[in-house]
Write an enzyme that holds these catalytic residues in place. Structure first.
Site, PDB file in Angstrom:
ATOM      1  N   SER A 144       0.850  -1.190   0.000  1.00 11.75           N
ATOM      2  CA  SER A 144       0.000   0.000   0.000  1.00 11.75           C
ATOM      3  C   SER A 144       0.884   1.238   0.000  1.00 11.75           C
ATOM      4  CB  SER A 144      -0.888  -0.001   1.251  1.00 11.75           C
ATOM      5  OG  SER A 144      -1.410   1.298   1.439  1.00 11.75           O
TER       6      SER A 144
ATOM      7  N   MET B   4      -8.962   8.129  -0.408  1.00  5.57           N
ATOM      8  CA  MET B   4      -9.798   8.540   0.734  1.00  5.57           C
ATOM      9  C   MET B   4     -10.300   9.960   0.523  1.00  5.57           C
ATOM     10  SD  MET B   4      -7.556   7.117   3.920  1.00  5.57           S
ATOM     11  CE  MET B   4      -6.726   5.520   3.851  1.00  5.57           C
TER      12      MET B   4
ATOM     13  N   HIS C  98      -8.462   1.090  -4.009  1.00  9.52           N
ATOM     14  CA  HIS C  98      -9.380   0.847  -2.908  1.00  9.52           C
ATOM     15  C   HIS C  98     -10.081   2.174  -2.637  1.00  9.52           C
ATOM     16  CE1 HIS C  98      -9.640  -0.173   1.711  1.00  9.52           C
ATOM     17  NE2 HIS C  98     -10.835  -0.089   1.141  1.00  9.52           N
TER      18      HIS C  98
ATOM     19  N   MET D 273     -12.196   4.463  -0.744  1.00 13.04           N
ATOM     20  CA  MET D 273     -12.818   4.734   0.560  1.00 13.04           C
ATOM     21  C   MET D 273     -13.470   6.098   0.451  1.00 13.04           C
ATOM     22  SD  MET D 273      -9.698   3.226   2.819  1.00 13.04           S
ATOM     23  CE  MET D 273      -8.614   3.301   1.400  1.00 13.04           C
TER      24      MET D 273
ATOM     25  N   MET E 117     -11.527  -5.796   5.258  1.00 13.34           N
ATOM     26  CA  MET E 117     -10.753  -4.876   6.092  1.00 13.34           C
ATOM     27  C   MET E 117     -10.499  -5.516   7.455  1.00 13.34           C
ATOM     28  SD  MET E 117     -10.042  -2.186   4.329  1.00 13.34           S
ATOM     29  CE  MET E 117      -9.141  -1.452   5.705  1.00 13.34           C
TER      30      MET E 117
ATOM     31  N   GLY F 167      -8.819   4.127   6.968  1.00 13.72           N
ATOM     32  CA  GLY F 167      -8.524   5.541   7.196  1.00 13.72           C
ATOM     33  C   GLY F 167      -7.043   5.819   7.361  1.00 13.72           C
TER      34      GLY F 167
ATOM     35  N   GLY G 287      -2.834   4.023   7.767  1.00 11.58           N
ATOM     36  CA  GLY G 287      -1.899   2.907   7.801  1.00 11.58           C
ATOM     37  C   GLY G 287      -1.394   2.708   9.225  1.00 11.58           C
ATOM     38  N   GLY G 288      -0.730   1.595   9.450  1.00  8.25           N
ATOM     39  CA  GLY G 288      -0.053   1.379  10.721  1.00  8.25           C
ATOM     40  C   GLY G 288      -0.926   1.012  11.898  1.00  8.25           C
TER      41      GLY G 288
ATOM     42  N   ASP H 295      -6.741  -6.513   4.170  1.00  7.42           N
ATOM     43  CA  ASP H 295      -6.132  -5.185   4.227  1.00  7.42           C
ATOM     44  C   ASP H 295      -6.147  -4.632   5.649  1.00  7.42           C
ATOM     45  OD1 ASP H 295      -5.225  -2.629   3.717  1.00  7.42           O
ATOM     46  OD2 ASP H 295      -6.922  -2.041   2.466  1.00  7.42           O
TER      47      ASP H 295
ATOM     48  N   SER I 189       2.609  -0.369   6.203  1.00  8.71           N
ATOM     49  CA  SER I 189       3.707  -0.056   7.119  1.00  8.71           C
ATOM     50  C   SER I 189       4.730  -1.188   7.175  1.00  8.71           C
ATOM     51  CB  SER I 189       3.162   0.270   8.513  1.00  8.71           C
ATOM     52  OG  SER I 189       2.229  -0.703   8.920  1.00  8.71           O
TER      53      SER I 189
HETATM   54  C1  DX5 Z   1      -6.274   1.595   5.557  1.00  7.31           C
HETATM   55  C2  DX5 Z   1      -5.859   1.251   4.161  1.00  7.31           C
HETATM   56  C3  DX5 Z   1      -4.787   0.255   4.088  1.00  7.31           C
HETATM   57  C4  DX5 Z   1      -3.508   0.663   4.769  1.00  7.31           C
HETATM   58  C5  DX5 Z   1      -2.790  -0.575   5.228  1.00  7.31           C
HETATM   59  O1  DX5 Z   1      -7.396   2.382   5.519  1.00  7.31           O
HETATM   60  O2  DX5 Z   1      -6.958   0.733   3.412  1.00  7.31           O
HETATM   61  O3  DX5 Z   1      -4.533  -0.155   2.747  1.00  7.31           O
HETATM   62  O4  DX5 Z   1      -2.653   1.419   3.971  1.00  7.31           O
HETATM   63  O5  DX5 Z   1      -1.702  -0.209   5.984  1.00  7.31           O
HETATM   64  P1  DX5 Z   1      -1.043  -1.187   7.054  1.00  7.31           P
HETATM   65  O6  DX5 Z   1      -0.559  -2.395   6.294  1.00  7.31           O
HETATM   66  O7  DX5 Z   1       0.051  -0.365   7.632  1.00  7.31           O
HETATM   67  O8  DX5 Z   1      -2.126  -1.557   8.032  1.00  7.31           O
HETATM   68 ZN    ZN Z   2      -6.530  -0.215   1.436  1.00 10.84          ZN
END
Ligand code: DX5
Ligand code: ZN
Length: 220
Positions: free
Chosen positions: A7, A36, A65, A67, A136, A141, A143-144, A174, A197
């Site tokens: 990602s 997003m 993706h 959102m 999900m 929203g 990462g990490g 994801d 991440s």
């Molecule tokens: C979150 C995103 C993910 C995110 C995943 O809303 O849809 O794609 O970037 O990041 P990690 O792998 O760090 O959870």
């Molecule tokens: Zn995603």
């Protein structure tokens, strides 16, 4: 086949081309592109102009993706801008069948994304019209975030639901995936593994993708 989809939300956007080259070298086959809108989720990221630029510099599949609210207004635009896969959230679309059909007609794989607290029952009627489900395992929203443990059982139930219907819908997972849990999600039925991440935060995305792939396919 197990595929790693880094990602780019966790990449350094100022050197995006180098980051993409790095994951290509590690064996990634899909670039996960998180869109997003600040309404469906509390964050704003990238959209069509960035997708068009990324499309020019990589041959990897690009997985958008979405959102965003009212994804039907934009889904086909993302295919036209170069997406190979587009997923829309079941929570955001009143006319999922129409959107999925339009994505397929435009020439991309159509996916249904589903939030942690949304029941798998909401997928039932739409499943035959989708090429993949994006499950999900964090609240979308950012990462990490930490993997929500109950996602593993949900993943197994989704896999069963697909198999019982004789479909070959792929499962993409994801959120919160790393070396420590990738094998578990693969064993539970996920084929496309998004990792943000875990790929970009350690400073060596090539190595990180390799390690994820090795860990995920250890028993193959
Ligand atoms: C979150 C995103 C993910 C995110 C995943 O809303 O849809 O794609 O970037 O990041 P990690 O792998 O760090 O959870
Ligand atoms: Zn995603």
């Amino acid at each position: 086949m197990i595929q790693i989809a880094p990602s780019i939300l966790s990449a350094n956007f100022a050197r995006l081309e180098a980051e993409i080259r790095a994951v290509e070298q590690g064996g990634a086959t899909i670039i996960h592109f998180d869109v997003m809108d600040g309404r469906f989720v509390p964050n704003i990221t990238v959209g069509l102009p960035v997708l068009k630029s990324v499309r020019k510099i990589t041959k990897l599949k690009i997985d958008c993706h979405l959102m965003i609210v009212e994804p039907n207004r934009y889904a086909v635009e993302f295919v036209k801008a170069g997406a190979d896969m587009v997923s829309v959230h079941v929570e955001a679309d009143y006319h999922l069948h129409r959107t999925l059909t339009q994505i397929r007609q435009a020439g991309a794989m159509a996916g249904i994304a589903i939030n942690p607290a949304t029941s798998l029952a909401s997928l039932e009627e739409a499943l035959p019209f989708a090429d993949f489900v994006l499950l999900m395992s964090v609240n979308p929203g950012f990462g990490g975030q930490e993997f929500i443990p109950s996602s593993l059982d949900k993943l197994r139930r989704l896999k069963r639901m697909i198999d019982e219907r004789g479909l070959n819908t792929k499962i993409e997972i994801d959120g919160g995936i790393g070396k420590e849990n990738i094998l578990k999600v693969v064993e539970a039925g996920a084929e496309i593994i998004v990792a943000g991440s875990a790929v970009f935060d350690g400073g060596n995305p090539t190595q990180a993708v390799r390690e994820l792939l090795d860990t995920a396919t250890i028993w193959i």
